[in-house]
Scaffold this motif. Structure first.
Motif, PDB file in Angstrom:
ATOM      1  N   ARG A   1      -8.504   5.755  -5.290  1.00 25.64           N
ATOM      2  CA  ARG A   1      -9.695   6.588  -5.133  1.00 25.64           C
ATOM      3  C   ARG A   1     -10.242   7.000  -6.490  1.00 25.64           C
ATOM      4  O   ARG A   1      -9.528   7.549  -7.323  1.00 25.64           O
ATOM      5  CB  ARG A   1      -9.351   7.824  -4.295  1.00 25.64           C
TER       6      ARG A   1
ATOM      7  N   ASN B   1      -4.423   7.271  -2.267  1.00 26.15           N
ATOM      8  CA  ASN B   1      -4.983   6.121  -1.548  1.00 26.15           C
ATOM      9  C   ASN B   1      -4.879   4.884  -2.426  1.00 26.15           C
ATOM     10  O   ASN B   1      -5.877   4.342  -2.886  1.00 26.15           O
ATOM     11  CB  ASN B   1      -6.440   6.371  -1.167  1.00 26.15           C
ATOM     12  N   THR B   2      -3.647   4.447  -2.674  1.00 23.05           N
ATOM     13  CA  THR B   2      -3.393   3.299  -3.546  1.00 23.05           C
ATOM     14  C   THR B   2      -3.089   2.099  -2.659  1.00 23.05           C
ATOM     15  O   THR B   2      -2.033   2.023  -2.055  1.00 23.05           O
ATOM     16  CB  THR B   2      -2.215   3.590  -4.485  1.00 23.05           C
ATOM     17  N   TRP B   3      -4.048   1.169  -2.598  1.00 25.51           N
ATOM     18  CA  TRP B   3      -3.991   0.107  -1.597  1.00 25.51           C
ATOM     19  C   TRP B   3      -3.812  -1.275  -2.218  1.00 25.51           C
ATOM     20  O   TRP B   3      -4.212  -1.542  -3.349  1.00 25.51           O
ATOM     21  CB  TRP B   3      -5.303   0.073  -0.800  1.00 25.51           C
TER      22      TRP B   3
ATOM     23  N   THR C   1       0.838  -1.207   0.000  1.00 21.98           N
ATOM     24  CA  THR C   1       0.000   0.000   0.000  1.00 21.98           C
ATOM     25  C   THR C   1       0.870   1.252   0.000  1.00 21.98           C
ATOM     26  O   THR C   1       1.990   1.254   0.515  1.00 21.98           O
ATOM     27  CB  THR C   1      -0.931  -0.048   1.232  1.00 21.98           C
ATOM     28  N   ASN C   2       0.318   2.330  -0.546  1.00 18.79           N
ATOM     29  CA  ASN C   2       1.087   3.565  -0.752  1.00 18.79           C
ATOM     30  C   ASN C   2       1.720   4.099   0.534  1.00 18.79           C
ATOM     31  O   ASN C   2       1.221   3.891   1.638  1.00 18.79           O
ATOM     32  CB  ASN C   2       0.199   4.648  -1.361  1.00 18.79           C
TER      33      ASN C   2
ATOM     34  N   GLN D   1     -13.407   3.862  -3.294  1.00 20.42           N
ATOM     35  CA  GLN D   1     -12.191   3.180  -3.703  1.00 20.42           C
ATOM     36  C   GLN D   1     -12.577   2.131  -4.741  1.00 20.42           C
ATOM     37  O   GLN D   1     -13.557   1.394  -4.555  1.00 20.42           O
ATOM     38  CB  GLN D   1     -11.518   2.516  -2.508  1.00 20.42           C
TER      39      GLN D   1
END
Length: 306
Positions: free
Chosen positions: A88, A67-69, A31-32, A95
């Motif tokens: 997002r 929000n890069t998960w 995750t970011n 998301q």
């Protein structure tokens, strides 16, 4: 032990690890963080990890940065690498899941689409995509609707992918729902694995920023179910050494042994930005068809392959 290690195997924040192997190297995507959309780590032994930059320097045009998960990668029959990531949606407070392509596991991965691959707007969004290649070469994708974002139930879904891994095809199937007391309001982070000709759907549940977060599994009759939740869940939970272990990724080595890579908080720093969720690695045995995770273990243990 000729070679040993002690958890955690990576001390910095690296949540939601997804792993792929190529040419003797393990690639872990997370995750970011403050500087990378998809932080990348590499290792030759699963114990010593080296930072390798940002695997996804730019998110797709449908998404906004920040929000890069929970990215995971699969190698297709054509030799391309496809990275599935959550980001997002620019249109709404959701998301959604995108797909990006690279010729190598290092990247850079590129998402050329104007729209997300999956975005269940009416179910709160879609997150935590995980690919699986079945014995016949068919690709499948598993994910979670983000129901807890809107106060709705959460489900784990599965659906076939096209050969290039860039589109869904066939029927979408709901495999599990957060209907067990220990899961509370959320079930997420699916990973389908095959062991001894049986299919197992690993997942995490409960609040990720608490010591109640844990790992469970279900057995599945086919890649699209039906799936039956295991009675002994959860199979990995907090100890005095590690809090909220979860978002796991089961790894099978060439010698047939299994290891679980996952994140966990320091017990005295649950929910903290620093150090955040660290990487842990523990062996998995199979007893009467059930996975048994030997962890979280904070004492020295033999390195994988020893």
């Amino acid at each position: 032990m000729t070679g040993s290690f002690t958890n955690p195997v990576y001390l910095e924040n690296f949540p939601d690890p997804g792993v792929v192997s190529a040419d003797g190297t393990w690639y872990a995507y997370g995750t970011n963080n403050a500087t990378a959309n998809v932080p990348l780590l590499t290792s030759t032994d699963l114990v010593h990890w080296t930072e390798a930059g940002d695997a996804l320097p730019e998110v797709g045009r449908w998404a906004v940065r920040g929000n890069t998960w929970a990215p995971e990668v699969v190698r297709t029959a054509a030799g391309k690498y496809v990275l599935y990531y959550t980001a997002r949606w620019a249109r709404a407070d959701r998301q959604c899941i995108g797909a990006a392509v690279s010729d190598t596991p290092y990247g850079p991965f590129t998402d050329a689409s104007d729209e997300p691959l999956i975005c269940q707007d009416d179910e709160g969004g879609s997150i935590d995509a995980s690919p699986y290649t079945h014995t016949d070469g068919t690709l499948y994708l598993y994910w979670k609707n983000d129901g807890n974002h809107i106060g709705a139930p959460t489900h784990l879904y599965g659906q076939r992918l096209t050969v290039d891994g860039l589109a869904l095809t066939g029927e979408r199937t709901r495999l599990l729902t957060n209907d067990k007391p220990w899961q509370v309001h959320v079930i997420e982070a699916p990973q389908m694995v095959r062991h001894d000709d049986r299919l197992y759907l690993f997942y995490s549940a409960n609040a990720f920023d608490s010591d109640a977060y844990a790992v469970g599994y279900a057995t599945c009759q086919t890649p699209l179910g039906p799936c039956a939740d295991a009675a002994e869940n959860p199979i990995l939970k907090s100890t005095p050494a590690a809090a909220g272990p979860g978002h796991s990724y089961l790894i099978t080595l060439a010698n047939g042994s299994n290891w679980l890579l996952y994140h966990a908080w320091p017990p005295d720093a649950v929910g903290s930005i620093s150090p955040g969720r660290q990487l842990w690695l523990d062996p998995v045995d199979w007893v009467d068809g059930r996975p048994v995770v030997h962890g979280p273990t904070a004492t020295p243990q033999a390195t994988p392959g020893e």
